[in-house]
Design a protein around this motif. Structure first.
Motif, PDB file in Angstrom:
ATOM      1  N   SER A   1      33.267 -23.949 -45.806  1.00 12.07           N
ATOM      2  CA  SER A   1      33.041 -24.119 -47.246  1.00 12.07           C
ATOM      3  C   SER A   1      31.556 -24.222 -47.555  1.00 12.07           C
ATOM      4  O   SER A   1      31.056 -23.576 -48.478  1.00 12.07           O
ATOM      5  CB  SER A   1      33.769 -25.371 -47.747  1.00 12.07           C
ATOM      6  OG  SER A   1      35.163 -25.245 -47.620  1.00 12.07           O
ATOM      7  N   SER A   2      30.848 -25.044 -46.779  1.00 12.92           N
ATOM      8  CA  SER A   2      29.410 -25.211 -47.022  1.00 12.92           C
ATOM      9  C   SER A   2      28.640 -23.951 -46.651  1.00 12.92           C
ATOM     10  O   SER A   2      27.553 -23.695 -47.199  1.00 12.92           O
ATOM     11  CB  SER A   2      28.863 -26.428 -46.267  1.00 12.92           C
ATOM     12  OG  SER A   2      29.179 -26.367 -44.888  1.00 12.92           O
TER      13      SER A   2
ATOM     14  N   GLU B   1      29.167 -21.741 -49.724  1.00 11.14           N
ATOM     15  CA  GLU B   1      28.372 -22.349 -50.799  1.00 11.14           C
ATOM     16  C   GLU B   1      26.889 -22.022 -50.614  1.00 11.14           C
ATOM     17  O   GLU B   1      26.171 -21.699 -51.574  1.00 11.14           O
ATOM     18  CB  GLU B   1      28.590 -23.867 -50.811  1.00 11.14           C
ATOM     19  CG  GLU B   1      28.155 -24.546 -52.080  1.00 11.14           C
ATOM     20  CD  GLU B   1      29.257 -24.567 -53.145  1.00 11.14           C
ATOM     21  OE1 GLU B   1      28.963 -25.052 -54.254  1.00 11.14           O
ATOM     22  OE2 GLU B   1      30.381 -24.121 -52.874  1.00 11.14           O
TER      23      GLU B   1
ATOM     24  N   TYR C   1      40.567 -16.663 -49.693  1.00 12.80           N
ATOM     25  CA  TYR C   1      40.269 -18.086 -49.530  1.00 12.80           C
ATOM     26  C   TYR C   1      38.867 -18.208 -48.967  1.00 12.80           C
ATOM     27  O   TYR C   1      38.565 -17.678 -47.890  1.00 12.80           O
ATOM     28  CB  TYR C   1      41.260 -18.793 -48.597  1.00 12.80           C
ATOM     29  CG  TYR C   1      40.923 -20.257 -48.481  1.00 12.80           C
ATOM     30  CD1 TYR C   1      41.254 -21.136 -49.510  1.00 12.80           C
ATOM     31  CD2 TYR C   1      40.214 -20.755 -47.395  1.00 12.80           C
ATOM     32  CE1 TYR C   1      40.898 -22.473 -49.442  1.00 12.80           C
ATOM     33  CE2 TYR C   1      39.856 -22.085 -47.320  1.00 12.80           C
ATOM     34  CZ  TYR C   1      40.200 -22.945 -48.349  1.00 12.80           C
ATOM     35  OH  TYR C   1      39.836 -24.270 -48.292  1.00 12.80           O
ATOM     36  N   HIS C   2      38.005 -18.934 -49.699  1.00 11.14           N
ATOM     37  CA  HIS C   2      36.605 -19.052 -49.296  1.00 11.14           C
ATOM     38  C   HIS C   2      36.117 -20.490 -49.177  1.00 11.14           C
ATOM     39  O   HIS C   2      34.945 -20.690 -48.856  1.00 11.14           O
ATOM     40  CB  HIS C   2      35.714 -18.277 -50.268  1.00 11.14           C
ATOM     41  CG  HIS C   2      35.947 -16.801 -50.254  1.00 11.14           C
ATOM     42  ND1 HIS C   2      35.628 -16.003 -49.180  1.00 11.14           N
ATOM     43  CD2 HIS C   2      36.502 -15.967 -51.179  1.00 11.14           C
ATOM     44  CE1 HIS C   2      35.960 -14.742 -49.441  1.00 11.14           C
ATOM     45  NE2 HIS C   2      36.488 -14.691 -50.642  1.00 11.14           N
ATOM     46  N   GLY C   3      36.966 -21.482 -49.434  1.00 10.02           N
ATOM     47  CA  GLY C   3      36.519 -22.846 -49.215  1.00 10.02           C
ATOM     48  C   GLY C   3      37.040 -23.845 -50.216  1.00 10.02           C
ATOM     49  O   GLY C   3      37.832 -23.510 -51.109  1.00 10.02           O
ATOM     50  N   SER C   4      36.564 -25.089 -50.066  1.00 16.15           N
ATOM     51  CA  SER C   4      37.021 -26.193 -50.910  1.00 16.15           C
ATOM     52  C   SER C   4      35.898 -26.885 -51.661  1.00 16.15           C
ATOM     53  O   SER C   4      36.157 -27.844 -52.377  1.00 16.15           O
ATOM     54  CB  SER C   4      37.768 -27.228 -50.057  1.00 16.15           C
ATOM     55  OG  SER C   4      39.043 -26.747 -49.678  1.00 16.15           O
ATOM     56  N   THR C   5      34.647 -26.455 -51.478  1.00 14.92           N
ATOM     57  CA  THR C   5      33.590 -26.981 -52.330  1.00 14.92           C
ATOM     58  C   THR C   5      33.658 -26.265 -53.681  1.00 14.92           C
ATOM     59  O   THR C   5      34.330 -25.247 -53.817  1.00 14.92           O
ATOM     60  CB  THR C   5      32.211 -26.785 -51.682  1.00 14.92           C
ATOM     61  OG1 THR C   5      32.054 -25.404 -51.334  1.00 14.92           O
ATOM     62  CG2 THR C   5      32.084 -27.628 -50.427  1.00 14.92           C
TER      63      THR C   5
ATOM     64  N   SER D   1      32.512 -22.415 -53.841  1.00 15.18           N
ATOM     65  CA  SER D   1      33.305 -21.597 -52.917  1.00 15.18           C
ATOM     66  C   SER D   1      34.772 -21.571 -53.332  1.00 15.18           C
ATOM     67  O   SER D   1      35.433 -20.525 -53.259  1.00 15.18           O
ATOM     68  CB  SER D   1      33.160 -22.104 -51.479  1.00 15.18           C
ATOM     69  OG  SER D   1      33.752 -23.378 -51.308  1.00 15.18           O
ATOM     70  N   ALA D   2      35.303 -22.700 -53.782  1.00 17.29           N
ATOM     71  CA  ALA D   2      36.706 -22.759 -54.200  1.00 17.29           C
ATOM     72  C   ALA D   2      36.958 -21.938 -55.461  1.00 17.29           C
ATOM     73  O   ALA D   2      38.084 -21.486 -55.700  1.00 17.29           O
ATOM     74  CB  ALA D   2      37.131 -24.210 -54.425  1.00 17.29           C
TER      75      ALA D   2
ATOM     76  N   ASN E   1      38.536 -18.555 -54.812  1.00 19.85           N
ATOM     77  CA  ASN E   1      39.846 -18.441 -54.175  1.00 19.85           C
ATOM     78  C   ASN E   1      40.845 -17.714 -55.058  1.00 19.85           C
ATOM     79  O   ASN E   1      40.835 -17.856 -56.282  1.00 19.85           O
ATOM     80  CB  ASN E   1      40.386 -19.825 -53.812  1.00 19.85           C
ATOM     81  CG  ASN E   1      39.538 -20.510 -52.755  1.00 19.85           C
ATOM     82  OD1 ASN E   1      38.762 -19.865 -52.061  1.00 19.85           O
ATOM     83  ND2 ASN E   1      39.690 -21.812 -52.619  1.00 19.85           N
TER      84      ASN E   1
ATOM     85  N   ASP F   1      32.642 -12.824 -45.346  1.00 18.32           N
ATOM     86  CA  ASP F   1      33.078 -14.171 -44.977  1.00 18.32           C
ATOM     87  C   ASP F   1      33.854 -14.089 -43.669  1.00 18.32           C
ATOM     88  O   ASP F   1      35.043 -13.792 -43.638  1.00 18.32           O
ATOM     89  CB  ASP F   1      33.953 -14.749 -46.099  1.00 18.32           C
ATOM     90  CG  ASP F   1      34.352 -16.193 -45.819  1.00 18.32           C
ATOM     91  OD1 ASP F   1      34.080 -16.682 -44.709  1.00 18.32           O
ATOM     92  OD2 ASP F   1      34.953 -16.823 -46.716  1.00 18.32           O
TER      93      ASP F   1
END
Length: 469
Positions: free
Chosen positions: A127-128, A131, A159-163, A166-167, A170, A265
């Motif tokens: 995620s970072s 970001e 799906y690219h992350g949870s920050t 990045s989120a 998604n 990614d």
């Protein structure tokens, strides 16, 4: 402090961990009705491709943790590297000091990257990493005097992350239903999923459709407003979506022609999952402007990720009229010496034999998984390298998973757990991405258990009157 000591003294077994989790641990991706009050399957130990749950049951680690335990569990040489590096230097501030392992790792990683990707910024995870790539794109365009060129193109199923940023990219079902995002910065494209292409359309025509959509979107939005395209070479958490042949290279050329940064990614696909350190060049023939990575870089033994950046971009910044412009971005654990030391030894192991083994065993893995298409509940089996997906559908004509059961994957996983296999359930799909050290006999075991788990699920659905296939 006394209460804390008492709690520690009581955590002697699996039952204690379950109760402590229910009382104190917030799990990732929880539902509001159970947030902060749930316990999940407890894992006690790992060894090779196997893990042991809280009851002592031995399971094949089908997802390799979370796409990441590439060289397998309980590798003593990585544990020793962690210990030795921590005893030598456990941490240094990256703001005004550096460490040797990070410099060596950056050089080693750059040596495997395609094109002119030559410099690495290390992060704490995927995620970072994404970001960081997006913030670098914003900085790059600000320095070049193009503050309007900031929109980001991503795709359905991504799906690219949870920050936060990045989120926002998604595109998986249900991940954004109750969550906010930077929607004003994101332009969404269709998923490159050949299984769900329009009826009667060939895969090559589907690729043309996707490329036409990309060009039409540029014309509608304006290429002068789009800063980056972010795409997984294979959409992992979207259900192991392998794009049509040639699609990525065509998108890459359009991005180059329109001065749009192409961010590949590779958080999942890098470090051996497709048989190479990076799949962008070696598998798909593309040379992105940036590659993001994490997971397999340490085989999950330490949190580490990063972004590889094109020399061209850095040179343009160095030649700009704003030499004092600062890329105001960094993390406390950027270039962590322990993580980088682990990654160096992990890369040694991959280069020595594991990458070659992964390339050798991958065709067998794909062929054995493909036999599951004989099962009536299965709509498609797809994959590449050592990542695969079994998608279940109500019927193959409609390809509709929702008429069946939104959580059929969880049902299959529960049966497989009893039989000795951990599965990654994704709504109506079962995703498999075992450690790269898996051998043919273990693949046979894995597929046999998965077949039986699906069969038992079919029996359950028939008894409930949900499905009559």
């Amino acid at each position: 402090m006394a209460a804390a000591r008492d709690l520690r003294a009581e955590t002697a077994g699996p039952g204690d961990a379950v109760e402590l989790a229910k009382g104190h641990l917030v799990q990732p991706w929880p539902f509001a009705g159970s947030v902060g009050a749930e316990a999940r399957a407890l894992i006690g130990e790992g060894d090779g491709i196997y893990i042991t749950d809280g009851t002592g049951k031995k399971l094949i680690d089908g997802p390799a943790g979370m796409w990441c335990v590439n060289i397998g569990h309980r590798r003593e040489e990585l544990a020793k590297v962690m210990y030795n590096q921590a005893m030598a230097l456990s941490y240094n501030t990256p703001w005004y000091t550096m460490n040797a392992p990070s410099a060596e790792l950056a050089m080693r990683i750059a040596g495997h990257a395609p094109g002119d990707l030559s410099h690495v910024f290390f992060t704490t995870g995927g995620s970072s990493a994404v970001e960081t790539a997006l913030r670098f794109m914003q900085f790059y365009n600000n320095v070049r005097g193009r503050p309007e060129k900031k929109l980001i193109m991503s795709r359905g199923g991504a799906y690219h992350g949870s920050t936060y940023l990045s989120a926002s990219l998604n595109g998986r079902p249900r991940t954004r239903d109750w969550m906010d995002g930077a929607d004003d910065l994101v332009v969404k494209l269709s998923s490159p999923d050949p299984f769900r292409r329009p009826a009667g359309m060939s895969i090559s025509a589907f690729a043309d459709l996707l490329v036409d959509e990309f060009r039409d979107t540029l014309a509608r939005v304006g290429a002068d407003r789009i800063g980056a395209f972010v795409g997984e070479p294979v959409q992992a958490s979207g259900g192991v979506i392998v794009p049509p042949d040639g699609y990525l290279t065509r998108i890459r050329e359009i991005c180059r022609d329109n001065d749009i940064l192409y961010v590949s990614d590779e958080v999942v696909t890098a470090f051996g999952r497709l048989g190479h350190v990076f799949a962008s060049g070696d598998v798909f023939g593309i040379d992105p402007d940036m590659i993001t990575f994490a997971k397999g870089v340490t085989s999950g033994y330490f949190p580490l990720g990063g972004v590889i950046i094109s020399e061209r971009l850095l040179e343009e910044l160095r030649r700009s009229n704003h030499p004092d412009a600062m890329f105001g971005h960094g993390l406390t654990y950027t270039s962590h010496p322990v993580g980088c030391a682990v990654a160096l030894r992990n890369l040694d192991i991959l280069e020595d034999s594991v990458l070659a083994h992964a390339r050798e065993v991958a065709p067998y893995f794909q062929a054995q998984l493909k036999t599951l298409e004989e099962v009536p509940l299965v709509g498609e089996v797809r994959g590449l390298g050592l990542m695969g997906c079994v998608e279940c559908v109500a019927d193959r004509e409609s390809k509709d998973p929702l008429q069946l059961d939104k959580d059929v994957g969880k049902r299959i996983d529960a049966h497989c757990h009893e039989l000795g296999l951990l599965v990654r359930p994704l709504i109506n799909m079962c995703v498999m991405s075992p450690p790269l050290i898996i051998i043919r006999e273990q693949i046979d075991d894995m597929v046999a258990i998965l077949r039986e788990g699906i069969s038992r699920t079919m029996d359950d659905l028939r008894k409930e009157g949900v499905w009559q296939g």
